[in-house]
Write a protein that holds these residues in place. Structure first.
Motif, PDB file in Angstrom:
ATOM      1  N   PHE A 128       0.709  20.946  56.870  1.00  0.00           N
ATOM      2  CA  PHE A 128      -0.235  19.931  56.419  1.00  0.00           C
ATOM      3  C   PHE A 128      -0.949  20.385  55.153  1.00  0.00           C
ATOM      4  O   PHE A 128      -1.147  19.615  54.220  1.00  0.00           O
ATOM      5  CB  PHE A 128      -1.256  19.629  57.509  1.00  0.00           C
ATOM      6  N   PHE A 155      -5.640  15.514  59.110  1.00  0.00           N
ATOM      7  CA  PHE A 155      -4.220  15.652  58.809  1.00  0.00           C
ATOM      8  C   PHE A 155      -3.378  14.958  59.871  1.00  0.00           C
ATOM      9  O   PHE A 155      -2.393  14.291  59.578  1.00  0.00           O
ATOM     10  CB  PHE A 155      -3.830  17.121  58.717  1.00  0.00           C
ATOM     11  N   ALA A 156      -3.806  15.134  61.121  1.00  0.00           N
ATOM     12  CA  ALA A 156      -3.077  14.474  62.196  1.00  0.00           C
ATOM     13  C   ALA A 156      -3.143  12.963  61.994  1.00  0.00           C
ATOM     14  O   ALA A 156      -2.162  12.242  62.190  1.00  0.00           O
ATOM     15  CB  ALA A 156      -3.677  14.863  63.542  1.00  0.00           C
ATOM     16  N   PRO A 161      -8.560  19.416  60.698  1.00  0.00           N
ATOM     17  CA  PRO A 161      -7.167  19.172  61.059  1.00  0.00           C
ATOM     18  C   PRO A 161      -6.942  17.782  61.655  1.00  0.00           C
ATOM     19  O   PRO A 161      -5.852  17.228  61.564  1.00  0.00           O
ATOM     20  CB  PRO A 161      -6.864  20.236  62.109  1.00  0.00           C
ATOM     21  N   PHE A 162      -7.985  17.243  62.234  1.00  0.00           N
ATOM     22  CA  PHE A 162      -7.844  15.893  62.779  1.00  0.00           C
ATOM     23  C   PHE A 162      -7.447  14.918  61.681  1.00  0.00           C
ATOM     24  O   PHE A 162      -6.663  14.000  61.912  1.00  0.00           O
ATOM     25  CB  PHE A 162      -9.139  15.438  63.449  1.00  0.00           C
ATOM     26  N   CYS A 220       0.652  17.154  47.132  1.00  0.00           N
ATOM     27  CA  CYS A 220       0.104  15.903  46.587  1.00  0.00           C
ATOM     28  C   CYS A 220      -0.803  16.208  45.409  1.00  0.00           C
ATOM     29  O   CYS A 220      -0.752  15.534  44.369  1.00  0.00           O
ATOM     30  CB  CYS A 220      -0.687  15.144  47.649  1.00  0.00           C
ATOM     31  N   LEU A 275      -3.530  11.429  59.170  1.00  0.00           N
ATOM     32  CA  LEU A 275      -2.639  11.122  58.046  1.00  0.00           C
ATOM     33  C   LEU A 275      -1.219  10.928  58.560  1.00  0.00           C
ATOM     34  O   LEU A 275      -0.554   9.941  58.248  1.00  0.00           O
ATOM     35  CB  LEU A 275      -2.691  12.274  57.047  1.00  0.00           C
ATOM     36  N   GLY A 276      -0.790  11.867  59.386  1.00  0.00           N
ATOM     37  CA  GLY A 276       0.564  11.777  59.919  1.00  0.00           C
ATOM     38  C   GLY A 276       0.767  10.532  60.752  1.00  0.00           C
ATOM     39  O   GLY A 276       1.759   9.811  60.588  1.00  0.00           O
ATOM     40  N   CYS A 323       0.921   7.386  58.605  1.00  0.00           N
ATOM     41  CA  CYS A 323       2.226   7.237  57.952  1.00  0.00           C
ATOM     42  C   CYS A 323       3.247   6.723  58.948  1.00  0.00           C
ATOM     43  O   CYS A 323       4.054   5.839  58.642  1.00  0.00           O
ATOM     44  CB  CYS A 323       2.698   8.574  57.381  1.00  0.00           C
ATOM     45  N   ALA A 324       3.211   7.286  60.153  1.00  0.00           N
ATOM     46  CA  ALA A 324       4.181   6.891  61.165  1.00  0.00           C
ATOM     47  C   ALA A 324       3.988   5.426  61.555  1.00  0.00           C
ATOM     48  O   ALA A 324       4.956   4.666  61.657  1.00  0.00           O
ATOM     49  CB  ALA A 324       4.050   7.789  62.390  1.00  0.00           C
ATOM     50  N   ARG A 376      -5.315  28.606  61.075  1.00  0.00           N
ATOM     51  CA  ARG A 376      -6.733  28.526  61.350  1.00  0.00           C
ATOM     52  C   ARG A 376      -7.135  29.179  62.673  1.00  0.00           C
ATOM     53  O   ARG A 376      -8.154  29.844  62.781  1.00  0.00           O
ATOM     54  CB  ARG A 376      -7.075  27.057  61.479  1.00  0.00           C
ATOM     55  N   PHE A 429      -5.414  10.201  68.252  1.00  0.00           N
ATOM     56  CA  PHE A 429      -5.219   9.966  66.819  1.00  0.00           C
ATOM     57  C   PHE A 429      -4.001   9.100  66.531  1.00  0.00           C
ATOM     58  O   PHE A 429      -3.902   8.496  65.481  1.00  0.00           O
ATOM     59  CB  PHE A 429      -5.128  11.287  66.065  1.00  0.00           C
ATOM     60  N   GLU A 430      -3.093   9.029  67.498  1.00  0.00           N
ATOM     61  CA  GLU A 430      -1.953   8.138  67.278  1.00  0.00           C
ATOM     62  C   GLU A 430      -2.426   6.684  67.321  1.00  0.00           C
ATOM     63  O   GLU A 430      -2.042   5.860  66.498  1.00  0.00           O
ATOM     64  CB  GLU A 430      -0.878   8.356  68.351  1.00  0.00           C
ATOM     65  N   VAL A 434       2.660  10.336  44.952  1.00  0.00           N
ATOM     66  CA  VAL A 434       3.489  10.847  46.034  1.00  0.00           C
ATOM     67  C   VAL A 434       3.665   9.818  47.141  1.00  0.00           C
ATOM     68  O   VAL A 434       2.695   9.293  47.679  1.00  0.00           O
ATOM     69  CB  VAL A 434       2.885  12.131  46.633  1.00  0.00           C
ATOM     70  N   LEU A 435       4.891   9.565  47.448  1.00  0.00           N
ATOM     71  CA  LEU A 435       5.247   8.665  48.531  1.00  0.00           C
ATOM     72  C   LEU A 435       5.600   9.536  49.726  1.00  0.00           C
ATOM     73  O   LEU A 435       6.523  10.336  49.644  1.00  0.00           O
ATOM     74  CB  LEU A 435       6.471   7.858  48.088  1.00  0.00           C
ATOM     75  N   VAL A 436       4.852   9.411  50.816  1.00  0.00           N
ATOM     76  CA  VAL A 436       5.044  10.311  51.946  1.00  0.00           C
ATOM     77  C   VAL A 436       5.761   9.632  53.106  1.00  0.00           C
ATOM     78  O   VAL A 436       5.450   8.491  53.445  1.00  0.00           O
ATOM     79  CB  VAL A 436       3.689  10.836  52.454  1.00  0.00           C
ATOM     80  N   ALA A 437       6.695  10.328  53.698  1.00  0.00           N
ATOM     81  CA  ALA A 437       7.368   9.815  54.886  1.00  0.00           C
ATOM     82  C   ALA A 437       7.522  10.927  55.907  1.00  0.00           C
ATOM     83  O   ALA A 437       7.831  12.063  55.545  1.00  0.00           O
ATOM     84  CB  ALA A 437       8.731   9.266  54.513  1.00  0.00           C
ATOM     85  N   PHE A 438       7.258  10.622  57.167  1.00  0.00           N
ATOM     86  CA  PHE A 438       7.511  11.565  58.250  1.00  0.00           C
ATOM     87  C   PHE A 438       8.829  11.164  58.899  1.00  0.00           C
ATOM     88  O   PHE A 438       8.989  10.018  59.288  1.00  0.00           O
ATOM     89  CB  PHE A 438       6.390  11.529  59.285  1.00  0.00           C
ATOM     90  N   VAL A 489       4.132   4.605  52.515  1.00  0.00           N
ATOM     91  CA  VAL A 489       2.767   5.053  52.280  1.00  0.00           C
ATOM     92  C   VAL A 489       2.680   5.920  51.030  1.00  0.00           C
ATOM     93  O   VAL A 489       3.398   6.904  50.882  1.00  0.00           O
ATOM     94  CB  VAL A 489       2.230   5.856  53.477  1.00  0.00           C
ATOM     95  N   LEU A 490       1.795   5.530  50.165  1.00  0.00           N
ATOM     96  CA  LEU A 490       1.531   6.272  48.946  1.00  0.00           C
ATOM     97  C   LEU A 490       0.263   7.078  49.196  1.00  0.00           C
ATOM     98  O   LEU A 490      -0.793   6.498  49.473  1.00  0.00           O
ATOM     99  CB  LEU A 490       1.301   5.264  47.827  1.00  0.00           C
ATOM    100  N   VAL A 491       0.361   8.408  49.133  1.00  0.00           N
ATOM    101  CA  VAL A 491      -0.783   9.231  49.506  1.00  0.00           C
ATOM    102  C   VAL A 491      -1.471   9.836  48.293  1.00  0.00           C
ATOM    103  O   VAL A 491      -0.811  10.317  47.376  1.00  0.00           O
ATOM    104  CB  VAL A 491      -0.346  10.377  50.435  1.00  0.00           C
ATOM    105  N   ARG A 500       2.438  14.844  66.487  1.00  0.00           N
ATOM    106  CA  ARG A 500       2.189  15.236  65.101  1.00  0.00           C
ATOM    107  C   ARG A 500       1.035  16.213  64.946  1.00  0.00           C
ATOM    108  O   ARG A 500       0.876  16.865  63.937  1.00  0.00           O
ATOM    109  CB  ARG A 500       1.939  14.023  64.235  1.00  0.00           C
ATOM    110  N   LYS A 501       0.220  16.309  65.969  1.00  0.00           N
ATOM    111  CA  LYS A 501      -0.895  17.224  65.882  1.00  0.00           C
ATOM    112  C   LYS A 501      -0.415  18.664  65.998  1.00  0.00           C
ATOM    113  O   LYS A 501      -1.083  19.588  65.562  1.00  0.00           O
ATOM    114  CB  LYS A 501      -1.861  16.930  67.015  1.00  0.00           C
TER     115      LYS A 501
END
Lengths: 341, 341
Positions: free
Chosen positions: B89, A89-90, A86-87, B96, A92-93, A96-97, B288, A304-305, B106-110, A106-108, B81-82
């Motif tokens: 997620f 994913f965090a 999960p880290f 994707c 990833l977020g 993007c931010a 999880r 993670f930020e 895929v272009l991702v935006a939060f 951001v193209l993922v 975001r965590k």
DNA sequence: TTGTAAGCGTTATCAG
DNA sequence: CTGATAACGCTTACAA
């Protein structure tokens, strides 16, 4: 060449509506300072009225830059995406931010095996650079990304090699934090469950931090090795079992990842050890599940930020040919119930 | 107009190297069947030798389609975001993957608040359509996306309104599955912890499924309402406390989300109830953390891989003006330790 | 089966 | 401060 396509509002239409030339529209909307305020206002109004939006493809074609970063997530081949740490994913977020805060899109892409490894975003003008995030276990992936052409702008998280443009947690400091915490709480015979040979560089760094803290305290470090190729939880569980059966006395366990620590915790409680009274347990990562275990797991958490920001900053610096910034992400101790007060 | 930019290998260079025209290069590389095999081979070799890659921006500008889907993740404003529901997620990942399998990027935006809401991907030719994933709690976001111009291609997960182009879990079927499972295991006085008025449509649907299963069994459904505005776990904990204090007899709890169920579980065990012996607990989502609770949580899980595929399929159908496919994602029961054998 | 040439909608240079 | 005009690198209709 009259292709049949839906009509589109172009800068030409706006120019007409505002009574100016098309290049003036472009400049006015791009914020060029040479445009007079009255003109700019007329243009902006016309654009709004016609609902005009720039065609990014045309703009990029002309500019040569994309304003986009690619983010490649490396998974284990065939792995259920839900079981991704999960880290990540965090991360990833937050990546993007951070990118968004600096004006990038951001193209993922998720990639897991040679059939879909692909990193030619720059050559295709899809992005100006690339962030690669993944587990070091997928060695095929790192082989691939390590061989990308000279001039590729990229940074990565989870790289197995020092040669790569990595950003990572301050693993050693975190492990020292964890170990000293246990020492302060009165644990003495602290064992590290982990590995110094895993492709996961951070496991080695965490072991080193643990060992340093032990030695500082005049104590002997001891590594209980995990078996390769199993799920992390199972590795932790088995290592704990092996440790118990070895007869070696211990009153503390530092797991080099939360999932390993959780596995060990489960094994301990199922064998009647009381945590945190008989044995203290500390992990590393700050996964969500740690907050739910019984007792909840004391752990070391990376910010993670900050990690996302660092990745993006380094990448942008690389794209612009500037001096790169820091590559170590700070960590902090999260004290929960698996170590005594 | 000699702009100073780094040289780039173009299809023209390849044409020269292969001794054909530039349009032949384009066709050969695009797999056009009218090109003879020998020619194609020459072109491909020349392209490889020169390390040529098409400039996507030029290609898109000409084609008018982007081959890209936008994915907007709606977060709670200012939320860490965590703490985003891990299911989202997982959904991001599977979306994707599904897009990639169908040849889309895929272009991702939060996005989390009015300052950064933005959905004009089509107008800007950044994407051909948009997947919006988010919690229904962020009503400002749904207001915004609900008002996008006619002709916007989009699908969403988590929409609060029936008017939206939603895809969602088969919540009612899942709740019936959960409730029947408890009935079969001998629980009778089963209470649902949740809400029928929350903007989360799925909570209402899950309650309905629960109620239907109870009525089928000739039993009275009962809803223990959660308080608004708290973290889910706390909502579950408080609802369980309120239920206990109300004196109402119960031997089963169906929580409309895993986090609510986990909160209830914690409250129960801390008050000395034995789970699953005295009380059975079932959640919904398959997070999880449920696998790590004590006892591990029996739950209903949506197939998030199917969810991603459905979102992408519907969107692509919409883009192509075709008949849309299914919008309900199948669910399955995951029996763990919080219900007795 | 292949070549020719016309755009796609911008941005940037150069003149005025 | 603004207007012409030349690219940017590709895809595709049309002609051969």
């Amino acid at each position: 060449m009259p292709d049949k396509r839906p009509h589109r509002v172009t800068s030409f239409d706006v120019a007409e509506a505002a009574g100016v030339s098309q290049s003036t529209v472009s400049r006015a909307l791009a914020g060029d300072t040479s445009i007079s305020e009255p003109t700019r206002k007329r243009v902006i109004e016309a654009a709004a009225r016609l609902n005009y939006q720039v065609d990014e493809n045309a703009a990029r074609l002309r500019r040569g830059r994309t304003g986009t970063l690619a983010l490649v997530m490396i998974c284990r081949p065939g792995q259920d995406r839900k079981d991704l740490n999960p880290f990540y994913f965090a991360l990833l977020g937050s990546t993007c931010a951070a990118a968004s805060a600096r004006g990038y899109e951001v193209l993922v892409a998720f990639q897991d095996s040679p059939e879909n490894f692909w990193g030619h975003y720059q050559e295709r003008r899809k992005a100006d650079g690339m962030v690669v995030i993944g587990t070091s276990e997928n060695t095929a992936a790192w082989d691939y990304f390590g061989k990308l052409p000279e001039g590729t702008n990229w940074v990565c998280w989870g790289a197995p090699s020092e040669e790569f443009p990595w950003v990572r947690s301050d693993n050693q400091a975190g492990a020292m934090l964890a170990t000293r915490h246990m020492l302060v709480r009165g644990y003495r015979s602290i064992v590290c469950i982990g590995s110094e040979t895993s492709p996961q560089r951070q496991f080695k760094e965490r072991f080193d931090g643990y060992a340093a803290a032990m030695q500082d305290a005049g104590l002997e470090p001891f590594l209980q090795r995990i078996e390769r190729g199993l799920p992390r939880e199972e590795q932790g569980r088995r290592a704990a079992a092996a440790l118990i059966e070895s007869g070696r006395p211990f009153d503390g366990i530092f797991g080099v990842s939360d999932e390993i620590a959780l596995g060990a915790l489960k094994e301990l409680t199922s064998r009647g050890f009381r945590v945190p009274e008989d044995v203290g347990v500390v992990g590393f990562d700050g996964v969500r599940a740690g907050a739910w275990s019984i007792p909840p797991l004391t752990t070391v958490e990376s910010d993670f930020e900050v990690a996302g920001s660092l990745l993006v900053d380094r990448l942008i610096a690389m794209i612009g040919g500037q001096e790169p910034s820091s590559r170590r992400v700070p960590v902090r101790l999260v004290v929960r119930g698996s170590t005594r007060a």
